[in-house]
Write a protein that holds these residues in place. Sequence first.
Motif, PDB file in Angstrom:
ATOM      1  N   GLU A  49      43.419  13.880  72.949  1.00 14.93           N
ATOM      2  CA  GLU A  49      43.156  14.334  71.583  1.00 14.93           C
ATOM      3  C   GLU A  49      41.707  14.764  71.388  1.00 14.93           C
ATOM      4  O   GLU A  49      41.436  15.751  70.703  1.00 14.93           O
ATOM      5  CB  GLU A  49      43.545  13.260  70.565  1.00 14.93           C
ATOM      6  N   ASN A  50      40.767  14.074  71.974  1.00 13.54           N
ATOM      7  CA  ASN A  50      39.353  14.447  71.826  1.00 13.54           C
ATOM      8  C   ASN A  50      39.074  15.846  72.372  1.00 13.54           C
ATOM      9  O   ASN A  50      38.162  16.531  71.914  1.00 13.54           O
ATOM     10  CB  ASN A  50      38.447  13.438  72.520  1.00 13.54           C
ATOM     11  N   ASP A  51      39.860  16.289  73.338  1.00 14.70           N
ATOM     12  CA  ASP A  51      39.688  17.620  73.915  1.00 14.70           C
ATOM     13  C   ASP A  51      40.081  18.726  72.937  1.00 14.70           C
ATOM     14  O   ASP A  51      39.679  19.876  73.106  1.00 14.70           O
ATOM     15  CB  ASP A  51      40.530  17.767  75.182  1.00 14.70           C
ATOM     16  N   MET A  52      40.865  18.401  71.953  1.00 21.26           N
ATOM     17  CA  MET A  52      41.356  19.400  71.006  1.00 21.26           C
ATOM     18  C   MET A  52      40.206  20.066  70.239  1.00 21.26           C
ATOM     19  O   MET A  52      40.307  21.219  69.851  1.00 21.26           O
ATOM     20  CB  MET A  52      42.342  18.782  70.013  1.00 21.26           C
ATOM     21  N   TYR A  53      39.135  19.350  70.055  1.00 25.12           N
ATOM     22  CA  TYR A  53      37.994  19.881  69.292  1.00 25.12           C
ATOM     23  C   TYR A  53      37.119  20.795  70.144  1.00 25.12           C
ATOM     24  O   TYR A  53      36.275  21.509  69.619  1.00 25.12           O
ATOM     25  CB  TYR A  53      37.157  18.731  68.738  1.00 25.12           C
ATOM     26  N   LYS A  54      37.331  20.778  71.457  1.00 23.89           N
ATOM     27  CA  LYS A  54      36.508  21.566  72.370  1.00 23.89           C
ATOM     28  C   LYS A  54      37.281  22.714  73.002  1.00 23.89           C
ATOM     29  O   LYS A  54      36.766  23.368  73.899  1.00 23.89           O
ATOM     30  CB  LYS A  54      35.976  20.679  73.494  1.00 23.89           C
ATOM     31  N   MET A  55      38.493  22.958  72.541  1.00 22.15           N
ATOM     32  CA  MET A  55      39.305  24.015  73.146  1.00 22.15           C
ATOM     33  C   MET A  55      38.650  25.376  72.952  1.00 22.15           C
ATOM     34  O   MET A  55      38.144  25.680  71.878  1.00 22.15           O
ATOM     35  CB  MET A  55      40.702  24.042  72.529  1.00 22.15           C
ATOM     36  N   GLU A  56      38.697  26.158  74.003  1.00 26.92           N
ATOM     37  CA  GLU A  56      38.167  27.517  73.944  1.00 26.92           C
ATOM     38  C   GLU A  56      39.327  28.500  73.928  1.00 26.92           C
ATOM     39  O   GLU A  56      40.477  28.137  74.191  1.00 26.92           O
ATOM     40  CB  GLU A  56      37.242  27.754  75.128  1.00 26.92           C
ATOM     41  N   GLU A  57      39.017  29.731  73.644  1.00 26.89           N
ATOM     42  CA  GLU A  57      40.055  30.755  73.517  1.00 26.89           C
ATOM     43  C   GLU A  57      40.885  30.889  74.798  1.00 26.89           C
ATOM     44  O   GLU A  57      42.102  31.049  74.741  1.00 26.89           O
ATOM     45  CB  GLU A  57      39.412  32.093  73.152  1.00 26.89           C
ATOM     46  N   ASP A  58      40.253  30.807  75.949  1.00 27.03           N
ATOM     47  CA  ASP A  58      40.989  30.888  77.219  1.00 27.03           C
ATOM     48  C   ASP A  58      41.990  29.747  77.363  1.00 27.03           C
ATOM     49  O   ASP A  58      43.083  29.940  77.895  1.00 27.03           O
ATOM     50  CB  ASP A  58      40.028  30.882  78.408  1.00 27.03           C
ATOM     51  N   ASP A  59      41.615  28.564  76.893  1.00 30.37           N
ATOM     52  CA  ASP A  59      42.528  27.416  76.927  1.00 30.37           C
ATOM     53  C   ASP A  59      43.749  27.673  76.047  1.00 30.37           C
ATOM     54  O   ASP A  59      44.874  27.337  76.418  1.00 30.37           O
ATOM     55  CB  ASP A  59      41.822  26.141  76.442  1.00 30.37           C
ATOM     56  N   VAL A  60      43.509  28.258  74.898  1.00 32.94           N
ATOM     57  CA  VAL A  60      44.600  28.555  73.958  1.00 32.94           C
ATOM     58  C   VAL A  60      45.536  29.609  74.555  1.00 32.94           C
ATOM     59  O   VAL A  60      46.763  29.484  74.459  1.00 32.94           O
ATOM     60  CB  VAL A  60      44.035  29.006  72.590  1.00 32.94           C
ATOM     61  N   ILE A  61      44.986  30.607  75.203  1.00 29.95           N
ATOM     62  CA  ILE A  61      45.808  31.640  75.837  1.00 29.95           C
ATOM     63  C   ILE A  61      46.673  31.025  76.937  1.00 29.95           C
ATOM     64  O   ILE A  61      47.873  31.305  77.031  1.00 29.95           O
ATOM     65  CB  ILE A  61      44.933  32.780  76.383  1.00 29.95           C
ATOM     66  N   GLU A  62      46.107  30.169  77.757  1.00 29.33           N
ATOM     67  CA  GLU A  62      46.879  29.491  78.803  1.00 29.33           C
ATOM     68  C   GLU A  62      47.987  28.638  78.197  1.00 29.33           C
ATOM     69  O   GLU A  62      49.103  28.586  78.722  1.00 29.33           O
ATOM     70  CB  GLU A  62      45.966  28.623  79.663  1.00 29.33           C
ATOM     71  N   LEU A  63      47.685  27.989  77.109  1.00 27.21           N
ATOM     72  CA  LEU A  63      48.673  27.153  76.423  1.00 27.21           C
ATOM     73  C   LEU A  63      49.839  27.998  75.910  1.00 27.21           C
ATOM     74  O   LEU A  63      51.008  27.642  76.100  1.00 27.21           O
ATOM     75  CB  LEU A  63      47.985  26.408  75.276  1.00 27.21           C
ATOM     76  N   ILE A  64      49.544  29.113  75.288  1.00 32.29           N
ATOM     77  CA  ILE A  64      50.595  30.007  74.787  1.00 32.29           C
ATOM     78  C   ILE A  64      51.426  30.552  75.951  1.00 32.29           C
ATOM     79  O   ILE A  64      52.655  30.620  75.860  1.00 32.29           O
ATOM     80  CB  ILE A  64      49.988  31.157  73.959  1.00 32.29           C
ATOM     81  N   ASP A  65      50.764  30.914  77.032  1.00 32.81           N
ATOM     82  CA  ASP A  65      51.483  31.413  78.208  1.00 32.81           C
ATOM     83  C   ASP A  65      52.461  30.361  78.740  1.00 32.81           C
ATOM     84  O   ASP A  65      53.611  30.670  79.044  1.00 32.81           O
ATOM     85  CB  ASP A  65      50.517  31.831  79.312  1.00 32.81           C
ATOM     86  N   GLN A  66      52.014  29.146  78.846  1.00 30.28           N
ATOM     87  CA  GLN A  66      52.895  28.060  79.321  1.00 30.28           C
ATOM     88  C   GLN A  66      54.034  27.820  78.340  1.00 30.28           C
ATOM     89  O   GLN A  66      55.178  27.643  78.740  1.00 30.28           O
ATOM     90  CB  GLN A  66      52.108  26.765  79.516  1.00 30.28           C
ATOM     91  N   TYR A  67      53.711  27.807  77.076  1.00 28.61           N
ATOM     92  CA  TYR A  67      54.726  27.609  76.035  1.00 28.61           C
ATOM     93  C   TYR A  67      55.806  28.689  76.144  1.00 28.61           C
ATOM     94  O   TYR A  67      56.997  28.405  76.041  1.00 28.61           O
ATOM     95  CB  TYR A  67      54.060  27.635  74.665  1.00 28.61           C
TER      96      TYR A  67
END
Length: 79
Positions: A49-67
Amino acid sequence: MNIREYYYNDDNRMLYIEFSIDNDREETYRVLELTLEDVMYYSPNIIHENDMYKMEEDDVIELIDQYSTENELPEESIL
């Protein structure tokens, strides 16, 4: 993929993402809301959960790709 906005709401433990994909029209976007558990499941990296505040745009793109490998992306909305 274009990430318009994303933020983590710690009150309801949800990640809110507004984005568009390459074949979307310019005046449209999509919204994806993921629980913390969803983010942990779909993230290619181990995440807390603590990592959620440090997410960068590349992390979000990878997350959407996996989803998107297991789910359909949300429908387009007009701006």
